[in-house]
Write a protein that holds these residues in place. Sequence first.
Motif, PDB file in Angstrom:
ATOM      1  N   ILE A  16      40.665  40.544  27.266  1.00  0.00           N
ATOM      2  CA  ILE A  16      41.113  40.579  28.658  1.00  0.00           C
ATOM      3  C   ILE A  16      40.146  41.401  29.504  1.00  0.00           C
ATOM      4  CG2 ILE A  16      42.914  41.429  30.212  1.00  0.00           C
ATOM      5  CD1 ILE A  16      44.943  40.610  28.065  1.00  0.00           C
ATOM      6  N   LEU A  17      39.709  42.532  28.984  1.00  0.00           N
ATOM      7  CA  LEU A  17      38.747  43.360  29.723  1.00  0.00           C
ATOM      8  C   LEU A  17      37.426  42.625  29.906  1.00  0.00           C
ATOM      9  CD1 LEU A  17      39.434  46.837  28.055  1.00  0.00           C
ATOM     10  CD2 LEU A  17      40.279  45.989  30.250  1.00  0.00           C
ATOM     11  N   GLU A  18      37.003  41.875  28.889  1.00  0.00           N
ATOM     12  CA  GLU A  18      35.775  41.082  28.996  1.00  0.00           C
ATOM     13  C   GLU A  18      35.931  39.984  30.049  1.00  0.00           C
ATOM     14  OE1 GLU A  18      34.945  39.609  25.099  1.00  0.00           O
ATOM     15  OE2 GLU A  18      34.610  41.618  24.257  1.00  0.00           O
ATOM     16  N   ILE A  19      37.098  39.344  30.082  1.00  0.00           N
ATOM     17  CA  ILE A  19      37.359  38.294  31.070  1.00  0.00           C
ATOM     18  C   ILE A  19      37.297  38.874  32.478  1.00  0.00           C
ATOM     19  CG2 ILE A  19      39.253  36.898  32.031  1.00  0.00           C
ATOM     20  CD1 ILE A  19      39.930  36.102  29.147  1.00  0.00           C
ATOM     21  N   ILE A  20      37.881  40.045  32.680  1.00  0.00           N
ATOM     22  CA  ILE A  20      37.855  40.675  34.011  1.00  0.00           C
ATOM     23  C   ILE A  20      36.418  40.934  34.453  1.00  0.00           C
ATOM     24  CG2 ILE A  20      38.408  42.794  35.268  1.00  0.00           C
ATOM     25  CD1 ILE A  20      40.986  42.945  33.539  1.00  0.00           C
ATOM     26  N   GLU A  21      35.631  41.528  33.569  1.00  0.00           N
ATOM     27  CA  GLU A  21      34.244  41.851  33.924  1.00  0.00           C
ATOM     28  C   GLU A  21      33.428  40.584  34.176  1.00  0.00           C
ATOM     29  OE1 GLU A  21      32.750  44.380  30.874  1.00  0.00           O
ATOM     30  OE2 GLU A  21      33.989  46.094  31.452  1.00  0.00           O
ATOM     31  N   TYR A  22      33.652  39.562  33.355  1.00  0.00           N
ATOM     32  CA  TYR A  22      32.901  38.316  33.528  1.00  0.00           C
ATOM     33  C   TYR A  22      33.342  37.581  34.792  1.00  0.00           C
ATOM     34  CZ  TYR A  22      30.288  34.148  32.133  1.00  0.00           C
ATOM     35  OH  TYR A  22      29.401  33.107  32.076  1.00  0.00           O
ATOM     36  N   ALA A  23      34.632  37.650  35.106  1.00  0.00           N
ATOM     37  CA  ALA A  23      35.137  37.022  36.329  1.00  0.00           C
ATOM     38  C   ALA A  23      34.489  37.635  37.569  1.00  0.00           C
ATOM     39  CB  ALA A  23      36.655  37.175  36.400  1.00  0.00           C
ATOM     40  N   ILE A 138      43.302  44.279  40.488  1.00  0.00           N
ATOM     41  CA  ILE A 138      43.582  45.704  40.280  1.00  0.00           C
ATOM     42  C   ILE A 138      42.316  46.438  39.852  1.00  0.00           C
ATOM     43  CG2 ILE A 138      44.823  47.321  38.772  1.00  0.00           C
ATOM     44  CD1 ILE A 138      47.138  45.251  38.765  1.00  0.00           C
ATOM     45  N   TYR A 139      41.548  45.823  38.959  1.00  0.00           N
ATOM     46  CA  TYR A 139      40.297  46.439  38.499  1.00  0.00           C
ATOM     47  C   TYR A 139      39.325  46.622  39.667  1.00  0.00           C
ATOM     48  CZ  TYR A 139      36.215  47.377  35.590  1.00  0.00           C
ATOM     49  OH  TYR A 139      35.107  47.952  35.012  1.00  0.00           O
ATOM     50  N   GLU A 140      39.256  45.639  40.537  1.00  0.00           N
ATOM     51  CA  GLU A 140      38.360  45.742  41.699  1.00  0.00           C
ATOM     52  C   GLU A 140      38.783  46.862  42.635  1.00  0.00           C
ATOM     53  OE1 GLU A 140      36.906  41.060  42.109  1.00  0.00           O
ATOM     54  OE2 GLU A 140      38.705  41.743  43.165  1.00  0.00           O
ATOM     55  N   ARG A 141      40.068  47.148  42.689  1.00  0.00           N
ATOM     56  CA  ARG A 141      40.583  48.186  43.593  1.00  0.00           C
ATOM     57  C   ARG A 141      40.542  49.582  42.980  1.00  0.00           C
ATOM     58  NH1 ARG A 141      41.514  46.476  48.989  1.00  0.00           N
ATOM     59  NH2 ARG A 141      41.228  44.214  48.789  1.00  0.00           N
ATOM     60  N   PHE A 142      40.842  49.676  41.675  1.00  0.00           N
ATOM     61  CA  PHE A 142      40.989  50.979  41.035  1.00  0.00           C
ATOM     62  C   PHE A 142      39.905  51.287  40.009  1.00  0.00           C
ATOM     63  CE2 PHE A 142      45.387  49.904  42.326  1.00  0.00           C
ATOM     64  CZ  PHE A 142      45.711  51.030  43.054  1.00  0.00           C
ATOM     65  N   GLY A 143      39.109  50.291  39.630  1.00  0.00           N
ATOM     66  CA  GLY A 143      38.083  50.490  38.630  1.00  0.00           C
ATOM     67  C   GLY A 143      38.631  50.591  37.211  1.00  0.00           C
ATOM     68  N   LYS A 144      39.888  50.211  37.032  1.00  0.00           N
ATOM     69  CA  LYS A 144      40.510  50.272  35.710  1.00  0.00           C
ATOM     70  C   LYS A 144      41.801  49.451  35.734  1.00  0.00           C
ATOM     71  CE  LYS A 144      43.078  54.477  36.902  1.00  0.00           C
ATOM     72  NZ  LYS A 144      43.385  55.884  36.554  1.00  0.00           N
ATOM     73  N   VAL A 145      42.281  49.102  34.532  1.00  0.00           N
ATOM     74  CA  VAL A 145      43.596  48.479  34.411  1.00  0.00           C
ATOM     75  C   VAL A 145      44.457  49.255  33.426  1.00  0.00           C
ATOM     76  CG1 VAL A 145      42.879  46.148  35.077  1.00  0.00           C
ATOM     77  CG2 VAL A 145      42.719  46.855  32.671  1.00  0.00           C
ATOM     78  N   TRP A 163      54.236  40.320  33.216  1.00  0.00           N
ATOM     79  CA  TRP A 163      53.800  41.694  33.493  1.00  0.00           C
ATOM     80  C   TRP A 163      54.231  42.639  32.373  1.00  0.00           C
ATOM     81  CZ3 TRP A 163      50.018  43.469  35.941  1.00  0.00           C
ATOM     82  CH2 TRP A 163      49.592  42.934  37.159  1.00  0.00           C
ATOM     83  N   LEU A 164      55.441  42.458  31.879  1.00  0.00           N
ATOM     84  CA  LEU A 164      55.922  43.315  30.793  1.00  0.00           C
ATOM     85  C   LEU A 164      55.038  43.186  29.555  1.00  0.00           C
ATOM     86  CD1 LEU A 164      59.742  42.667  31.202  1.00  0.00           C
ATOM     87  CD2 LEU A 164      58.616  44.890  31.442  1.00  0.00           C
ATOM     88  N   ILE A 165      54.734  41.939  29.191  1.00  0.00           N
ATOM     89  CA  ILE A 165      53.915  41.703  28.001  1.00  0.00           C
ATOM     90  C   ILE A 165      52.501  42.234  28.216  1.00  0.00           C
ATOM     91  CG2 ILE A 165      52.912  39.909  26.524  1.00  0.00           C
ATOM     92  CD1 ILE A 165      55.476  38.247  27.146  1.00  0.00           C
ATOM     93  N   ALA A 166      51.944  42.007  29.406  1.00  0.00           N
ATOM     94  CA  ALA A 166      50.591  42.493  29.698  1.00  0.00           C
ATOM     95  C   ALA A 166      50.528  44.010  29.631  1.00  0.00           C
ATOM     96  CB  ALA A 166      50.143  41.999  31.073  1.00  0.00           C
ATOM     97  N   GLY A 167      51.537  44.685  30.172  1.00  0.00           N
ATOM     98  CA  GLY A 167      51.558  46.146  30.116  1.00  0.00           C
ATOM     99  C   GLY A 167      51.609  46.654  28.692  1.00  0.00           C
ATOM    100  N   GLY A 168      52.473  46.039  27.885  1.00  0.00           N
ATOM    101  CA  GLY A 168      52.564  46.447  26.490  1.00  0.00           C
ATOM    102  C   GLY A 168      51.275  46.216  25.735  1.00  0.00           C
ATOM    103  N   LEU A 169      50.594  45.108  26.037  1.00  0.00           N
ATOM    104  CA  LEU A 169      49.354  44.752  25.345  1.00  0.00           C
ATOM    105  C   LEU A 169      48.190  45.667  25.735  1.00  0.00           C
ATOM    106  CD1 LEU A 169      47.712  42.715  23.584  1.00  0.00           C
ATOM    107  CD2 LEU A 169      47.389  41.375  25.673  1.00  0.00           C
ATOM    108  N   ILE A 170      48.034  45.893  27.027  1.00  0.00           N
ATOM    109  CA  ILE A 170      46.867  46.642  27.521  1.00  0.00           C
ATOM    110  C   ILE A 170      47.115  48.142  27.509  1.00  0.00           C
ATOM    111  CG2 ILE A 170      45.392  47.030  29.544  1.00  0.00           C
ATOM    112  CD1 ILE A 170      45.786  44.051  30.200  1.00  0.00           C
TER     113      ILE A 170
END
Length: 302
Positions: A16-23, A138-145, A163-170
């Motif tokens: 997911i972090l790689e996808i964000i950076e590549y996006a 969110i990453y573009e705004r805060f520099g992190k997720v 959102w619940l699943i994403a929070g638990g995963l990340i």
Amino acid sequence: MKRDFLNVSDLTKDEILEIIEYAIKLKKEPFSDQTLKNKSIGLIFMKPSTRTRLSFEVGVYQMGGQPIYITGSSTQMSRGEDIKDTGRVMARYLDGIVIRTYSHKEVEDLAQYFDKPVINALTDYLHPCQILADLQTIYERFGKVEDIKVAFVGDGNNLANTWLIAGGLIGFNVSVATPEGYEPSGKAVYEALNLAKETGAEIQLTHDPVEAVKDADVIYTDVWVSMGQEEEKEKKEAFKGFTIDKQLLKHASKNAIVMHCLPAHKGEEISEEVFEQFADVIFDEAENRLHAQKALMSLLFK
């Protein structure tokens, strides 16, 4: 081995972090990735769509592929053909499928019988592609997720579940506030809590919007009445007090942002004033559907 994207947890945290950076890179260089060259991608839409359809059609084109838009009424599925049979037929023609439909099981069945990547573009249970774009924003705004708090206020729908699943995963904290009787899926909560055991994320369910948004970095909402449920007008009565407005924002973090997946029913889940205050965030979020989905497809189709 083929990979599907039916749930955000089909990816690892690192992916997911790689996808964000590549996006973010693809946002600057839209035609730089030609992973889909000479590939045909079926876009099956059982529900109306604006952002999802446009972002996938343009994304497949920019990556060198052929997008084929398919409405449910234009196929034999509208006459009762088994989706398992449809999947096996489409596997003879297509290199991948993006599907937006009602039943999540229908997508799971399609993925089982279609031997190439299947992407869930929305079901009644989950909306994982939207969350990828949201995380990019969110990453573009805060520099992190990570090390953030996301507060979801409204109906415990497919977005609340995701959102619940994403929070638990990340590993970021998620608080979901809904009226009584409109809580997220127990299945999604169970998965989120299990994932959170590994990442340390805090998962909270409440019926108090003020409690949910306390110290939140991101406040997220969606329409109260989901697509296909427009006749449930009485449902809106239960959501009084769950509007994202200036008063509720006072309880969030000082630098909090407000997000909305669109379309918005201003005056219901979000006030016109707050929507316009955060319009740049909301429309960046909409644009990022294109870039995040391209980064996802690059991963799945390589």
